[in-house]
Design an enzyme around this catalytic site. Structure first.
Site: not given
Length: 337
Positions: A177-178
């Site tokens: 995930f960012d």
């Protein structure tokens, strides 16, 4: 909720107990040729072609390895918790006409996928069904549908056909995930866009102990965390078949503390946190080899995809001035999903 045949035992978890992953047909399988027929010759020729070729299976699309990894996790969960219904449940959501259903079923059986729930809407938007299915994540090739899902509070991302896809683990699900505008809100991104990097650092330092608001993918990280704890309870922390990664452009010393403290305040763990201080994400992701990576900025998605990572775009927050795409085949046109 159980059915047995000669090959394997199938479990049908109740939707309220399962983790529902909704995927469109065009991200699960490669349907580029068929999409071209639809765009150039129309719906009737498209349906005729599909019926004529219904015994020919589609080849895997960008979500295929991710779905296979979900099944691998389910197998390990069943071994540890035979009666539990906390399993991944993959639903094929498509606005295809039911006539195309036989080819999709034949393809699923050919690839030995366990997908029993189909939603074929015959050209109508499938978004209304996502809530009915208690969807935890929706993956589609249509950015308009993805935005509609996000507006309904459903975690969603756009997937793309890409030339290169790196080989990934068949036994451990890896999800990257960012941070900002993905796990977290775009609050800090707004400061950066409006006032520049120095003000962003000042803001993050001043608010280090104030948790960020949640972003669109927080809920998906939560359900992954719940499954991880089921493995931890059986002594499998070090060889857990679910592993999560935070891959962010934030700098560790200047703005990383707030991100980690936010996750802690939510009671969420992340297995690995990589603070890149603005460096490209592609080379790091090539080493991680996630089944799926979520980012709100297309240049990070494109950079990761060019190096073989299956990268998804989360069209959320202030950064949504989508630049021209290079290698990713994405058209915001009417299409069969």
């Amino acid at each position: 909720n159980k059915k047995t045949n000669k090959q394997k035992t199938f479990y049908y978890p109740k939707p309220e107990n399962s983790i529902t992953i909704a995927v469109s047909s065009r991200v699960l399988f490669n349907m580029d040729k068929e999409q071209q027929i639809f765009e150039q010759q129309g719906m009737e020729e498209y349906i005729k072609y599909q019926v004529a070729h219904e015994t020919e299976p589609f080849s895997p699309g960008p979500a295929f390895s991710f779905v296979k990894a979900l099944e691998a996790v389910n197998t390990q969960l069943r071994d540890l918790y035979p009666e539990s219904e906390e399993l991944f449940d993959v639903v094929l959501i498509t606005n295809n006409h039911a006539y195309v259903g036989l080819r999709l079923i034949n393809t699923i059986n050919h690839h030995q996928l366990f997908i029993e729930r189909f939603c074929m809407t015959g050209g109508n938007s499938p978004i209304g069904y996502l809530t009915a299915y208690n969807t935890n994540l929706y993956l589609s090739s249509d950015p308009v549908k993805v935005r509609e899902a996000l507006e309904q509070g459903i975690a969603a991302a756009t997937m793309f056909t890409q030339e290169k896809m790196t080989e990934v683990s068949e036994t451990q699900l890896r999800v990257a995930f960012d941070g900002d505008a993905v796990l977290f809100s775009d609050e800090s991104e707004q400061i950066y866009k409006a006032h520049g990097l120095d003000k962003f650092f000042e803001h993050e330092k001043a608010h280090e102990n104030k948790p960020l608001d949640h972003g669109p993918l927080k809920g998906f990280l939560e359900v992954l965390g719940k499954l991880q704890k089921k493995f931890y309870a059986k002594g499998q922390r070090m060889d857990c078949p679910v592993r999560t990664y935070l891959v962010t452009a934030r700098s560790a010393a200047s703005s990383g503390a707030r991100a980690l403290k936010t996750l802690r305040s939510w009671g969420l763990e992340i297995d690995e946190a990589l603070f890149l201080a603005g460096a490209p994400k592609g080379p790091i992701l090539e080493k991680i080899r996630p089944h799926i990576f979520f980012d709100d900025q297309m240049f990070h998605v494109e950079g990761a995809a060019e190096m073989g990572t299956v990268a998804c775009h989360v069209p959320y927050g202030i950064a949504q001035r989508v630049p021209e795409r290079k290698g990713l085949k994405d058209k915001e046109v009417s299409s069969i999903k």
